[in-house]
Design an enzyme around this catalytic site. Structure first.
Site, PDB file in Angstrom:
ATOM      1  N   GLY A 259       0.816  -1.199   0.000  1.00 44.36           N
ATOM      2  CA  GLY A 259       0.000   0.000   0.000  1.00 44.36           C
ATOM      3  C   GLY A 259       0.849   1.248   0.000  1.00 44.36           C
ATOM      4  O   GLY A 259       2.027   1.197   0.327  1.00 44.36           O
ATOM      5  N   PRO A 260       0.250   2.379  -0.361  1.00 42.34           N
ATOM      6  CA  PRO A 260       0.999   3.640  -0.406  1.00 42.34           C
ATOM      7  C   PRO A 260       1.488   4.056   0.981  1.00 42.34           C
ATOM      8  O   PRO A 260       0.994   3.546   1.990  1.00 42.34           O
ATOM      9  CB  PRO A 260      -0.007   4.638  -0.964  1.00 42.34           C
ATOM     10  CG  PRO A 260      -1.329   3.987  -0.924  1.00 42.34           C
ATOM     11  CD  PRO A 260      -1.141   2.533  -0.794  1.00 42.34           C
ATOM     12  N   PRO A 261       2.465   4.957   1.041  1.00 39.10           N
ATOM     13  CA  PRO A 261       3.027   5.372   2.318  1.00 39.10           C
ATOM     14  C   PRO A 261       1.972   5.993   3.224  1.00 39.10           C
ATOM     15  O   PRO A 261       1.049   6.638   2.749  1.00 39.10           O
ATOM     16  CB  PRO A 261       4.076   6.420   1.945  1.00 39.10           C
ATOM     17  CG  PRO A 261       4.166   6.456   0.486  1.00 39.10           C
ATOM     18  CD  PRO A 261       3.072   5.644  -0.099  1.00 39.10           C
ATOM     19  N   GLY A 262       2.130   5.782   4.503  1.00 39.72           N
ATOM     20  CA  GLY A 262       1.275   6.448   5.479  1.00 39.72           C
ATOM     21  C   GLY A 262      -0.085   5.834   5.652  1.00 39.72           C
ATOM     22  O   GLY A 262      -0.947   6.394   6.312  1.00 39.72           O
ATOM     23  N   GLY A 264      -0.690   3.015   7.182  1.00 37.48           N
ATOM     24  CA  GLY A 264      -0.808   2.246   8.418  1.00 37.48           C
ATOM     25  C   GLY A 264      -0.218   0.849   8.354  1.00 37.48           C
ATOM     26  O   GLY A 264      -0.594  -0.013   9.147  1.00 37.48           O
ATOM     27  N   LYS A 265       0.715   0.608   7.445  1.00 38.64           N
ATOM     28  CA  LYS A 265       1.306  -0.724   7.349  1.00 38.64           C
ATOM     29  C   LYS A 265       2.143  -1.040   8.594  1.00 38.64           C
ATOM     30  O   LYS A 265       2.004  -2.108   9.192  1.00 38.64           O
ATOM     31  CB  LYS A 265       2.167  -0.828   6.079  1.00 38.64           C
ATOM     32  CG  LYS A 265       1.353  -0.625   4.813  1.00 38.64           C
ATOM     33  CD  LYS A 265       2.182  -0.787   3.565  1.00 38.64           C
ATOM     34  CE  LYS A 265       3.211   0.296   3.363  1.00 38.64           C
ATOM     35  NZ  LYS A 265       2.642   1.638   3.155  1.00 38.64           N
ATOM     36  N   GLU A 482      -7.360  28.894 -12.207  1.00 40.22           N
ATOM     37  CA  GLU A 482      -8.111  28.001 -11.320  1.00 40.22           C
ATOM     38  C   GLU A 482      -9.597  28.002 -11.659  1.00 40.22           C
ATOM     39  O   GLU A 482     -10.247  26.969 -11.608  1.00 40.22           O
ATOM     40  CB  GLU A 482      -7.906  28.387  -9.850  1.00 40.22           C
ATOM     41  CG  GLU A 482      -6.475  28.252  -9.336  1.00 40.22           C
ATOM     42  CD  GLU A 482      -5.874  26.875  -9.558  1.00 40.22           C
ATOM     43  OE1 GLU A 482      -6.639  25.889  -9.670  1.00 40.22           O
ATOM     44  OE2 GLU A 482      -4.645  26.771  -9.659  1.00 40.22           O
ATOM     45  N   ASP A 557       0.107  20.486 -14.848  1.00 44.40           N
ATOM     46  CA  ASP A 557      -1.091  20.014 -15.545  1.00 44.40           C
ATOM     47  C   ASP A 557      -0.685  19.291 -16.821  1.00 44.40           C
ATOM     48  O   ASP A 557      -1.201  18.216 -17.132  1.00 44.40           O
ATOM     49  CB  ASP A 557      -1.991  21.194 -15.930  1.00 44.40           C
ATOM     50  CG  ASP A 557      -2.503  21.953 -14.721  1.00 44.40           C
ATOM     51  OD1 ASP A 557      -2.479  21.376 -13.626  1.00 44.40           O
ATOM     52  OD2 ASP A 557      -2.927  23.112 -14.895  1.00 44.40           O
TER      53      ASP A 557
HETATM   54  P1  ADP Z   1       3.160   3.148   6.552  1.00 47.91           P
HETATM   55  O1  ADP Z   1       3.973   2.165   7.308  1.00 47.91           O
HETATM   56  O2  ADP Z   1       2.071   2.546   5.733  1.00 47.91           O
HETATM   57  O3  ADP Z   1       3.958   4.132   5.755  1.00 47.91           O
HETATM   58  P2  ADP Z   1       2.512   4.037   9.172  1.00 47.91           P
HETATM   59  O4  ADP Z   1       1.963   2.787   9.736  1.00 47.91           O
HETATM   60  O5  ADP Z   1       3.899   4.389   9.545  1.00 47.91           O
HETATM   61  O6  ADP Z   1       2.378   4.054   7.600  1.00 47.91           O
HETATM   62  O7  ADP Z   1       1.531   5.223   9.540  1.00 47.91           O
HETATM   63  C1  ADP Z   1       1.981   6.439  10.047  1.00 47.91           C
HETATM   64  C2  ADP Z   1       0.992   6.989  11.063  1.00 47.91           C
HETATM   65  O8  ADP Z   1      -0.246   7.304  10.459  1.00 47.91           O
HETATM   66  C3  ADP Z   1       0.658   6.026  12.150  1.00 47.91           C
HETATM   67  O9  ADP Z   1       1.586   6.085  13.176  1.00 47.91           O
HETATM   68  C4  ADP Z   1      -0.703   6.486  12.597  1.00 47.91           C
HETATM   69  O10 ADP Z   1      -0.600   7.539  13.514  1.00 47.91           O
HETATM   70  C5  ADP Z   1      -1.318   7.018  11.325  1.00 47.91           C
HETATM   71  N1  ADP Z   1      -2.188   6.030  10.695  1.00 47.91           N
HETATM   72  C6  ADP Z   1      -2.018   5.486   9.480  1.00 47.91           C
HETATM   73  N2  ADP Z   1      -3.013   4.636   9.184  1.00 47.91           N
HETATM   74  C7  ADP Z   1      -3.825   4.602  10.257  1.00 47.91           C
HETATM   75  C8  ADP Z   1      -5.042   3.901  10.561  1.00 47.91           C
HETATM   76  N3  ADP Z   1      -5.599   3.041   9.713  1.00 47.91           N
HETATM   77  N4  ADP Z   1      -5.584   4.120  11.761  1.00 47.91           N
HETATM   78  C9  ADP Z   1      -5.037   4.991  12.633  1.00 47.91           C
HETATM   79  N5  ADP Z   1      -3.909   5.679  12.405  1.00 47.91           N
HETATM   80  C10 ADP Z   1      -3.307   5.518  11.223  1.00 47.91           C
HETATM   81 ZN    ZN Z   2      -3.672  24.014 -13.401  1.00 45.95          ZN
END
Ligand code: ADP
Ligand code: ZN
Length: 672
Positions: A259-262, A264-265, A482, A557
């Site tokens: 999955g994409p970054p951030g 929750g992996k 815009e 764009d």
């Molecule tokens: P990844 O490993 O996918 O890049 P992270 O697990 O490090 O992402 O997520 C970073 C932060 O974002 C987590 O510490 C949490 O605070 C928040 N977060 C991401 N996904 C969730 C989720 N499904 N529920 C709650 N918090 C989340």
């Molecule tokens: Zn534009």
């Protein structure tokens, strides 16, 4: 180009902000590598210099003890002698003024220049140092007239020289080496500790001990319901492995979280460890790949050794694509160090049996580049995909992150979720934190809706640049650009409904943007894609129509529509002339040898051009037709800077295609 790539972005902004860096191709450790070469070079020059220097000293001439005794010592010509005991050798230094004597003129070594060269000029061997000193004593007793007594440096001078020639440089090399090691080890915060240099191969895996540090549970992970069901089994297995092995079942060794970054992996992997109450080792793929050959492999070995001692446990490898890229397909790009690291990882994963209680979880956002060996049975044979959250998921994530925050009653969590399409969990966590900070700065009692709105803007575009100087003319161009996007989105049936349009400059790149509510959709037809392209071209077309000249603000764009148009023609088979062919090349392996002829290549370019030209004409026609609406919107934008969907509705009337509510679309399951 993947589906993802083609999916038009939710924010067709004016010179949109730079995309978030995804993947991990950048190697921050390039610097030291370069420096190391320099250090080696300098050392080589120094060593060479040492050797040349010592070989420049002129030769000494062999004489006999008798010659020394009678011709030199007895005449008082000797300034100094050095006794080299371990070699049974004596080196003789003659006084400068004595060298002028005729005797020495013929006797001196070849090429010896008395004015510039230093001694020793002569040397002779002796039987034993003790005998020599006895002989000397005898000589002075027999020749009391000799007043010029030479200085005897009775030292083993010959082992002092090697110290300077060899030991010192080696010492310097070792010193530099140690310093380098420390610097590298210290880079990640660990190596400066005791014995940094000796721990170079030790993994930097952090260990969270049972029960103490991993207190994250599934309750902290919002949404991700399907993923949770999948990992639940792993938790269950870690808790009572017997239940599975008794029935002869095979236990999974690893799972890949995609999955994409951030999204929750990492959080999910930690929650697995927390739920099962087992230790959690985590390491990032890029940590494995160091500049020293063999370090990555030894890190892997060490990580698994530590894990085996603490089993049952979870090993989490973030960014596994850094080591797990397909091996050796491209000879130019091959990387021995990464390959040996990957091989070690494969060996280790094969090496433990399912019953040992180690489960390896790995995360990536580029599963397509992974080596297929990693995905074979017995390795990462399970794949759990984790997508960016939909509106329901976002609402759930907001709820988790709003728990510790004091919010005013007016805050509508559902609305917040609606206003943050495309946000990942990490972005939402960020918004909540920012909102609290903004409210605190304003001295509020509780965080209210406007703070959240500001926080959303801030997360989208970085910090608000209030004092960025934009001339009124520039501002006008941005407003029309815009407005052009917004009007296209409003009147094109398949474009996304506008959510918000703004010309407040933010961050470093974005001068303004239009934000849309994307439909969660996996299949696109030609009409939909064409509408997307037209909407993205709306900014430039508006500049063209209203000012008769165009600006650099549309660069982003244009980049986007070029990508989309090429995908339509050469990947999705949506062009009649090129036909139903797809040249999908995700890893750009064929960058040198394209799988089609020059002719086809030219045809693709031509058709892309035609497609974009016709889209541009269509966009201009539309904007010409809706000229009045564009003007109304742009002028209002100049005045208010931010317009929301309902503001636009008040200005130019309802959107003609207001079908079902957008949210319904998000909640309907995807068409397969
Ligand atoms: P990844 O490993 O996918 O890049 P992270 O697990 O490090 O992402 O997520 C970073 C932060 O974002 C987590 O510490 C949490 O605070 C928040 N977060 C991401 N996904 C969730 C989720 N499904 N529920 C709650 N918090 C989340
Ligand atoms: Zn534009």
């Amino acid at each position: 180009m993947s589906q993802e790539d083609l999916k038009p972005n939710d924010r067709g902004g004016f010179n949109r902000m730079r995309p978030r860096p995804e993947g991990n191709n950048g190697d921050p450790r390039k610097g030291p590598k370069f420096n190391l070469y320099w250090i080696w070079g300098i050392l080589a020059v120094i060593l060479l210099g040492f050797n040349l220097f010592s070989s420049f000293a002129p030769d000494t001439k062999r004489i006999t003890f008798a010659e020394f005794n009678e011709q030199m010592l007895a005449k008082g010509d000797v300034e100094k002698i050095i006794l080299i005991s371990n070699k049974n050798l004596v080196r003789v230094y003659i006084r400068k003024d004595s060298l002028k004597k005729d005797y020495y003129q013929s006797k001196l070594p070849k090429g010896y220049n008395p004015d510039t060269d230093k001694g020793p000029q002569f040397e002779f061997t002796i039987a034993k140092p003790e005998i020599f000193t006895d002989d000397l004593r005898d000589f002075y007793q027999k020749n009391p007239a000799v007043k010029e007594v030479p200085r005897i440096d009775d030292t083993e001078g010959d082992w002092l020289a090697p110290i300077f020639q060899f030991v010192l440089p080696i010492f310097v090399i070792v010193l530099i080496w140690v310093l380098l090691m420390r610097k590298m080890g210290g880079g990640a915060g660990g190596g400066a500790g005791p014995g940094g240099i000796f721990n170079i191969g030790k993994s930097k895996a952090q260990l969270f001990d049972k029960g103490t540090k991993v207190n994250i549970t599934f309750n902290d992970v919002a949404g991700l319901d399907e993923a949770k069901v999948e990992v639940m089994e792993i938790v269950d297995f870690l808790k009572n492995p017997k239940k599975y092995t008794n029935l002869g079942g095979k236990i999974p060794k690893g799972a890949l979280l995609i999955g994409p970054p951030g999204t929750g992996k990492t959080l999910l992997a930690k929650a697995v460890a927390g739920e099962a109450q087992v230790p959690f080792f985590s390491l990032s793929g890029s940590d494995f790949v160091e500049m020293f050959v063999g370090v990555g492999a030894s890190r892997v070995r060490d990580l698994f050794k530590q894990a085996r001692e603490k089993a049952p446990c979870i090993i989490f490898i973030d960014e596994i694509d850094a080591i797990g890229r397909a091996r050796g397909k491209n000879a130019i790009m091959s990387n021995d160090e990464r390959e040996s690291t990957l091989n070690q990882l494969l060996v280790e994963m094969d090496g433990f049996s399912g019953e040992s209680g180690i489960i390896v979880l790995a995360a990536t956002n580029r599963p397509d580049v992974l080596d297929t060996a990693l995905l074979r049975p017995g390795r990462f044979d399970r794949q759990i995909s984790i997508d960016k959250p939909d509106v329901k998921g976002r609402e759930a994530i907001f709820k988790v992150h709003l728990k510790p925050i004091k919010v005013s009653e007016a805050v509508d969590i559902h609305k917040l979720a609606e206003q943050t399409p495309g946000f990942a969990g990490a972005d939402i966590a960020n918004v909540c934190n920012e909102a609290a900070l903004i409210a605190a700065r304003k001295g509020k009692e509780a965080v209210d809706m406007s703070d959240f709105q500001d926080a959303v803007d801030r997360v989208i575009g970085g910090l608000e640049k209030k004092n960025k100087i934009i001339s009124p003319e520039e501002k006008k161009i941005i407003a029309y650009h815009e407005a052009g996007h917004a009007i296209c989105g409003w009147y094109l049936e398949h474009a996304y409904p506008l959510l918000k349009v703004t010309i407040v400059p933010r961050g470093t790149a974005a001068l303004g943007y239009a934000q849309y509510t994307p439909k969660e959709q996996y299949l696109y037809n030609t009409d939909q894609l064409m509408d997307q392209i037209c909407m993205t071209l709306g900014g430039r077309a508006a500049e063209d129509l209203f000012f008769g000249k165009i600006s650099t603000g549309a660069q982003n764009d244009l980049q986007q529509i070029t990508r989309m148009a090429y995908a339509m023609v050469s990947v999705y088979g949506m062009n009649e002339k090129v036909g139903n062919v797809s040249f999908y090349d995700p890893q750009q392996e064929n960058s040198f040898t394209k799988p089609y002829s020059e002719e086809t290549s030219r045809m693709i370019d031509e058709e892309v051009r035609k497609l974009i030209d016709s889209a541009y004409e269509r966009t201009k026609e539309l904007l010409l037709e809706k000229k009045q609406q564009v003007e109304v919107l742009a002028e209002k934008l100049l005045d208010k800077e931010v317009l929301f969907q309902n503001d636009v509705e008040l200005l130019i009337g309802k959107r003609p295609y207001e079908e079902k509510k957008t949210l319904d679309v998000e909640e309907t399951p995807a068409i397969a």
